[in-house]
Write an enzyme that holds these catalytic residues in place. Structure first.
Site, PDB file in Angstrom:
ATOM      1  N   GLY A 130      -2.466 -31.205  54.505  1.00 20.25           N
ATOM      2  CA  GLY A 130      -1.711 -31.868  53.535  1.00 20.25           C
ATOM      3  C   GLY A 130      -2.152 -33.130  52.884  1.00 20.25           C
ATOM      4  CG  ASN A 131      -3.034 -36.898  54.550  1.00 22.90           C
ATOM      5  OD1 ASN A 131      -2.116 -37.525  53.950  1.00 22.90           O
ATOM      6  ND2 ASN A 131      -3.016 -37.001  56.013  1.00 22.90           N
ATOM      7  CE  LYS A 166       1.925 -33.486  61.362  1.00 28.23           C
ATOM      8  NZ  LYS A 166       0.698 -33.111  61.397  1.00 28.23           N
ATOM      9  CE  LYS A 202      -3.237 -28.831  58.048  1.00 32.95           C
ATOM     10  NZ  LYS A 202      -4.856 -28.478  58.333  1.00 32.95           N
ATOM     11  CE  LYS A 227      -7.248 -32.250  59.280  1.00 30.69           C
ATOM     12  NZ  LYS A 227      -5.927 -33.033  59.654  1.00 30.69           N
TER      13      LYS A 227
END
Length: 314
Positions: A9-10, A123, A208, A266
């Site tokens: 998203g970033n 989050k 995600k 990640k």
């Protein structure tokens, strides 16, 4: 190869940028070019994406809208971001892949109602806040905030994903040659009533990258690519001498000091996918997905102990 490509998203709305539609569209175009190269190389591609900045923006708008008697819950706002980001990606991919079907699918991710994450919001979502804003929003709206580097941001529960409910539909679409955009923002978080089978949304945002890893496993994908706004995972991140990590095993990745709100999830998702499937996982730049797959950029995660030392490429 069957590939799940997860966009951060970033990476679509970077730190310090105004959250305007044209800014995000510029980054979406960059991402679509990179993703189209994977498709043109003959791979089956499923695209997932983050939504932290976007859902945070919608949450502020909903919380402060005088026309509402109550703000929209996070699960509904998450569905909105799937549509918003998904349509921007689909338009660009359709333009770059004429004749190729592209589908945007709103998906739901089942979570455990007893997940301890509901008691420990961690989050990050939304834009940076000043200390004064954080105090005011905590007092007026009940928001929890935490330090994210030099700024504060809102934090919400992020339970572990257990099942991507629409995975069988995604598999069918892939079988017809469709490029699928799904599981945006980790999917709409839901819990299931064991007696009725009914699902209900919950106040959370699923990570995600972890959802992407789970979806890749459910689809028997060959590779999980996590595309972000940096070229590699770095050792010594935040120091005067960061060094790119070219390859790593899951154990090596987990042993690194990585930021909890950005690179740590990640790394965990990539490590988990490799451990559970033996497939390829890699983390690298949004603008060169094919290069990440070929190993010319990014950090490749492999199951054996044959990882190349930092700073060297096999």
């Amino acid at each position: 190869m069957r590939i799940v490509a997860a966009l951060g998203g970033n990476a679509l709305l970077r730190r310090g940028e105004h959250p305007d539609a044209d800014v995000q569209l510029r980054h979406v175009r960059e991402a679509a070019r990179s993703l189209a190269e994977l498709v043109e190389a003959g791979h089956e591609v499923v695209v997932t994406h983050g939504n932290g900045p976007q859902i945070g923006l919608l949450a502020v708008e909903s919380e402060t809208d005088p026309a509402l008697t109550a703000p929209y819950p996070l699960d509904v706002l998450g569905a909105q971001t799937q549509g918003m980001i998904g349509t921007l990606l689909a338009r660009e991919l359709l333009a770059r892949l004429p004749g190729r079907p592209v589908a945007v699918l709103v998906t739901h991710t089942e979570v455990d109602p007893d997940d301890p994450a509901f008691e420990h919001p961690a989050k990050f979502i939304g834009q940076p806040l000043t200390d004064r804003q954080a105090v005011r929003l905590g007092r007026e709206l009940g928001w929890a905030t935490a330090q994210d580097g030099p700024v504060r941001r809102r934090v919400v529960p992020s339970p572990e994903p257990r099942d991507v409910l629409e995975a069988p539909v995604v598999r069918q679409l892939l079988g017809s040659g469709t490029v699928v955009i799904c599981a945006g923002g980790g999917g709409v978080p839901v819990v299931r009533d064991l007696d009725t089978g009914r699902t209900t949304g919950v106040e959370a945002v699923v990570d995600k990258d972890r959802t992407a890893a789970l979806l890749a496993e459910q689809l028997d994908a060959d590779a999980l690519l996590i595309l972000t706004d940096v070229t590699h995972v770095f050792t010594g991140f935040g120091t005067s001498r960061p060094r790119p990590l070219l390859t790593a095993t899951p154990v090596q990745l987990r042993g690194l000091e990585l930021p909890e709100g950005s690179m740590r999830p990640k790394a965990e998702a990539a490590a988990s996918f490799v451990e559970r499937t033996g497939g390829l996982a890699a983390i690298g730049p949004l603008d060169n997905a094919l290069g990440i797959l070929l190993g010319t950029t990014g950090t490749t995660v492999q199951p054996s102990s044959t990882a190349v030392p930092t700073g060297a490429r096999a």
